[in-house]
Design an enzyme around this catalytic site. Sequence first.
Site, PDB file in Angstrom:
ATOM      1  N   ARG A 268      -0.988 -14.136  26.996  1.00  0.00           N
ATOM      2  CA  ARG A 268      -1.130 -12.714  26.692  1.00  0.00           C
ATOM      3  C   ARG A 268      -2.496 -12.147  27.080  1.00  0.00           C
ATOM      4  O   ARG A 268      -2.591 -11.026  27.567  1.00  0.00           O
ATOM      5  CB  ARG A 268      -0.911 -12.595  25.185  1.00  0.00           C
ATOM      6  CG  ARG A 268      -0.581 -11.263  24.713  1.00  0.00           C
ATOM      7  CD  ARG A 268      -0.204 -11.332  23.261  1.00  0.00           C
ATOM      8  NE  ARG A 268       1.200 -11.592  23.084  1.00  0.00           N
ATOM      9  CZ  ARG A 268       1.804 -11.588  21.911  1.00  0.00           C
ATOM     10  NH1 ARG A 268       1.112 -11.363  20.817  1.00  0.00           N
ATOM     11  NH2 ARG A 268       3.091 -11.815  21.808  1.00  0.00           N
TER      12      ARG A 268
ATOM     13  N   LYS B  97       0.808  -1.210   0.000  1.00  0.00           N
ATOM     14  CA  LYS B  97       0.000   0.000   0.000  1.00  0.00           C
ATOM     15  C   LYS B  97       0.847   1.268   0.000  1.00  0.00           C
ATOM     16  O   LYS B  97       0.491   2.275  -0.573  1.00  0.00           O
ATOM     17  CB  LYS B  97      -0.870  -0.043   1.261  1.00  0.00           C
ATOM     18  CG  LYS B  97      -2.093   0.810   1.177  1.00  0.00           C
ATOM     19  CD  LYS B  97      -2.727   0.902   2.531  1.00  0.00           C
ATOM     20  CE  LYS B  97      -3.883  -0.023   2.668  1.00  0.00           C
ATOM     21  NZ  LYS B  97      -4.590   0.160   3.944  1.00  0.00           N
TER      22      LYS B  97
ATOM     23  N   GLU C 128       9.012 -16.757  25.582  1.00  0.00           N
ATOM     24  CA  GLU C 128       8.024 -15.704  25.836  1.00  0.00           C
ATOM     25  C   GLU C 128       6.857 -16.332  26.579  1.00  0.00           C
ATOM     26  O   GLU C 128       6.807 -17.552  26.762  1.00  0.00           O
ATOM     27  CB  GLU C 128       7.591 -15.050  24.521  1.00  0.00           C
ATOM     28  CG  GLU C 128       8.735 -14.264  23.872  1.00  0.00           C
ATOM     29  CD  GLU C 128       8.398 -13.648  22.536  1.00  0.00           C
ATOM     30  OE1 GLU C 128       7.234 -13.716  22.111  1.00  0.00           O
ATOM     31  OE2 GLU C 128       9.320 -13.113  21.898  1.00  0.00           O
TER      32      GLU C 128
ATOM     33  N   HIS D 235      -1.853  -6.687  23.139  1.00  0.00           N
ATOM     34  CA  HIS D 235      -0.526  -6.940  23.713  1.00  0.00           C
ATOM     35  C   HIS D 235      -0.473  -6.248  25.066  1.00  0.00           C
ATOM     36  O   HIS D 235      -0.890  -5.098  25.198  1.00  0.00           O
ATOM     37  CB  HIS D 235       0.558  -6.400  22.778  1.00  0.00           C
ATOM     38  CG  HIS D 235       1.918  -6.934  23.089  1.00  0.00           C
ATOM     39  ND1 HIS D 235       2.629  -6.531  24.203  1.00  0.00           N
ATOM     40  CD2 HIS D 235       2.692  -7.838  22.457  1.00  0.00           C
ATOM     41  CE1 HIS D 235       3.794  -7.174  24.222  1.00  0.00           C
ATOM     42  NE2 HIS D 235       3.854  -7.978  23.177  1.00  0.00           N
TER      43      HIS D 235
ATOM     44  N   HIS E 112      -3.101  -5.561  19.171  1.00  0.00           N
ATOM     45  CA  HIS E 112      -1.850  -6.030  18.578  1.00  0.00           C
ATOM     46  C   HIS E 112      -2.059  -6.937  17.371  1.00  0.00           C
ATOM     47  O   HIS E 112      -1.351  -6.813  16.372  1.00  0.00           O
ATOM     48  CB  HIS E 112      -1.072  -6.781  19.661  1.00  0.00           C
ATOM     49  CG  HIS E 112       0.288  -7.235  19.247  1.00  0.00           C
ATOM     50  ND1 HIS E 112       1.253  -6.367  18.780  1.00  0.00           N
ATOM     51  CD2 HIS E 112       0.871  -8.477  19.244  1.00  0.00           C
ATOM     52  CE1 HIS E 112       2.360  -7.050  18.501  1.00  0.00           C
ATOM     53  NE2 HIS E 112       2.154  -8.325  18.761  1.00  0.00           N
TER      54      HIS E 112
ATOM     55  N   ARG F 110      -3.554 -15.972  20.318  1.00  0.00           N
ATOM     56  CA  ARG F 110      -2.314 -16.475  19.702  1.00  0.00           C
ATOM     57  C   ARG F 110      -1.181 -16.591  20.723  1.00  0.00           C
ATOM     58  O   ARG F 110      -0.959 -15.693  21.539  1.00  0.00           O
ATOM     59  CB  ARG F 110      -1.886 -15.540  18.571  1.00  0.00           C
ATOM     60  CG  ARG F 110      -0.550 -15.907  17.959  1.00  0.00           C
ATOM     61  CD  ARG F 110      -0.244 -15.084  16.741  1.00  0.00           C
ATOM     62  NE  ARG F 110      -0.110 -13.686  17.014  1.00  0.00           N
ATOM     63  CZ  ARG F 110       0.966 -13.110  17.521  1.00  0.00           C
ATOM     64  NH1 ARG F 110       2.033 -13.834  17.842  1.00  0.00           N
ATOM     65  NH2 ARG F 110       0.999 -11.810  17.714  1.00  0.00           N
TER      66      ARG F 110
ATOM     67  N   GLU G 264      -1.439 -12.914   8.746  1.00  0.00           N
ATOM     68  CA  GLU G 264      -2.404 -12.421   9.736  1.00  0.00           C
ATOM     69  C   GLU G 264      -3.796 -12.230   9.137  1.00  0.00           C
ATOM     70  O   GLU G 264      -4.804 -12.331   9.850  1.00  0.00           O
ATOM     71  CB  GLU G 264      -1.912 -11.101  10.355  1.00  0.00           C
ATOM     72  CG  GLU G 264      -2.790 -10.644  11.512  1.00  0.00           C
ATOM     73  CD  GLU G 264      -2.308  -9.374  12.189  1.00  0.00           C
ATOM     74  OE1 GLU G 264      -1.181  -8.921  11.916  1.00  0.00           O
ATOM     75  OE2 GLU G 264      -3.077  -8.839  13.014  1.00  0.00           O
TER      76      GLU G 264
HETATM   77  C1  SIN Z   1       6.505  -9.359  21.096  1.00  0.00           C
HETATM   78  O1  SIN Z   1       7.676  -9.229  20.757  1.00  0.00           O
HETATM   79  O2  SIN Z   1       6.113  -9.283  22.257  1.00  0.00           O
HETATM   80  C2  SIN Z   1       5.492  -9.612  20.053  1.00  0.00           C
HETATM   81  C3  SIN Z   1       5.611 -10.979  19.610  1.00  0.00           C
HETATM   82  C4  SIN Z   1       4.293 -11.437  19.078  1.00  0.00           C
HETATM   83  O3  SIN Z   1       3.426 -10.636  18.767  1.00  0.00           O
HETATM   84  O4  SIN Z   1       4.124 -12.638  19.006  1.00  0.00           O
END
Ligand code: SIN
Length: 484
Positions: A269, A33, A111, A222, A329, A365, A354
Site C-alpha cells: 500500500r 462517541k 489484496e 490508502h 486511512h 499494515r 487501531e
Molecule cells: C480496503 O478494502 O482496501 C481496505 C482494507 C484495509 O484497510 O485493510
Amino acid sequence: MKKYDVLIIGAGIAGLYAAMQIPKSKKVLVVCKDIPWECNTFYAQGGITTALNEEDIAPHVADTMSAGAYHNDKDAVEILSRTSLETTADIINRGMEFDVDDDGNILYTKEAAHSTKRILHAGGDATGRHMHYFMMVQNRHHLQRNTLVYDLLIENGRCYGVKASVNYQPTTIFADDVIIASGGIGSLYEFNTNSRTISADIHGICVEKGIELSDMEFMQFHPTVFVDTPYARKLLLTEALRGEGAHIIDEEGRRFLFDYDERGELASRDIVARGIFSHKRKTGGNVYLDFSMFEEKSFEQRFPNITRTFRDLGYSFPKDKVSISPAFHYANGGIKCDTNGCIEGIEGLYVIGEAARTGVHGANRLASNSLLEGVVFAKRATDHLLAKEQIAIATPKFEKDYANILHKENDKIYKHKLRKIMWEDIGIIRTTKGLHEARNLIYDMKNKEIGRLLELRLNTASAIVDAALARKESLGSHYIESIK
Ligand code: SIN
C-alpha cells in the site's frame, strides 16, 4: 457512584468483540462517541484476513513482515496469525456469514502484498458493515451512545475510569478495568477515509498523562480513494478491486505503477500510494481506477456497495473509470502496549484495535489485517483481564473537570488549519523542512486560547510530527524526500 467491572471505550470491531468475550455476570459498559455505526469498522470494505490453516501461518507472517518493512514485532505477528485460526472459527461458529460460492464454500480474496487468497469478505464489499451488525447483535452488554470521553482518571499508576460528556452532561464513569478501543486518528487529516468520530482524543489524553505513543511516524495512506466529495470522510475503493484485476492508469491510459515497482498495482500500500502521489505531482494529470475489464453483472455482484454509492454520484461501473487519490486511512502506530493490550506502568488500562501499537503492523499494515487485529487482541486482552485477580482499591476523588471548556470560539479555524498542515507536511511524502514548519505551527496552536478537544488533537499531532522528525530515514509509510 456509578462503577463498572469493565468500561470499553469504542464500539467498533475491537470493542464489540471484547464485550462478546466477557460474561453477562460482569457489569460491563460499552460506550461510543456518537451512534455505534459511526466507526471505522462500519466503513471497512475489503475483508478480514485469516491464516487459512497451520501451513499458511508462516506465509501470512512473511507477507505481514514484508509489507511492514520488517519493522514489525515478529512475536506479535505470529500471535496475530496463529490466533486468527481460533478467532475466525469462533466468529463463524457464532453465526457470522461470510460470502460463499454456490456450494457453500467460503470465498477468499486477495489484496495487495498478500501471496495468496486468504481474505474473507461479506456482503461483497461491505465486510465491515456486516461484521459490525453481527457483533452489535451478539453483544449482551449495555451500549451507551453519545459518550465523549475527555479524560482518563489515572492516579499512582492505576486507571479508575473516565470523565465523559454523556448526552452533553459531564459524567464520571468508574470501572475496575478500562479498555481503550477508540480507533485511530483520521480526523487530523484533510483527506481521510475514516468515520468523522475518529479524532484521536484518547491518544491526546495519553500524551498528556505521559503514556507512550509509539510508531506514530507510520501513518498509512490508502492508494485508491475518491476525494471529490464535500464530506470529511472520503470514499474508499477497496484494494480487493485491484486484487481481482482492476488497473490504475494515467490520463494516457498507461499502467504507470510498473515504473515504481515490478508488482504494479499489487505492490504494498505505501508503494502504490506514493507512486500515485508522485505521478500526479510529476505529470500534473489525473490518475484513475479502471474496471473496464470486469463483466457488468459479476462486478455488481462482487462490489454492490461501491456500485450503488457511485451510481448515486452519476457513475456507471464497471464502464466508467474513476479519478483517485491516496488519502489517510490507518494509524500503524498508537498507544504502546504488550500483546495482551496491557499498558506498561498503568494498572487497569488496556488498549486494543487501531488505537493500539502492538507491533503487528510495523511500518506499514498489510491489507485487511486491521479487522483481524481488532478481534485477536480483543480476545487476548479480555482473556488477560478475566484471568487476573481483582484487588479492591478505594477510588480516589478526581475533582478536575474539563466539561465547560471542551470547545472554544476559534477551534474550528485551528482544526481546519491542522488538517491542512497534516495533509501537506506530514503526509505521504515529507521533507525535513516541511516537518519543522508543521511542528512550529502545531506547537504554536497549542499555546492559543483553545478548547480541551482541540488540545487533545494537537497533542496527538505533535506526537506524530515529533516521531516523523526523529526518524531521519524513510521506512515503510514514513517517506522523507531529500531536497537537493
Ligand atoms: C480496503 O478494502 O482496501 C481496505 C482494507 C484495509 O484497510 O485493510
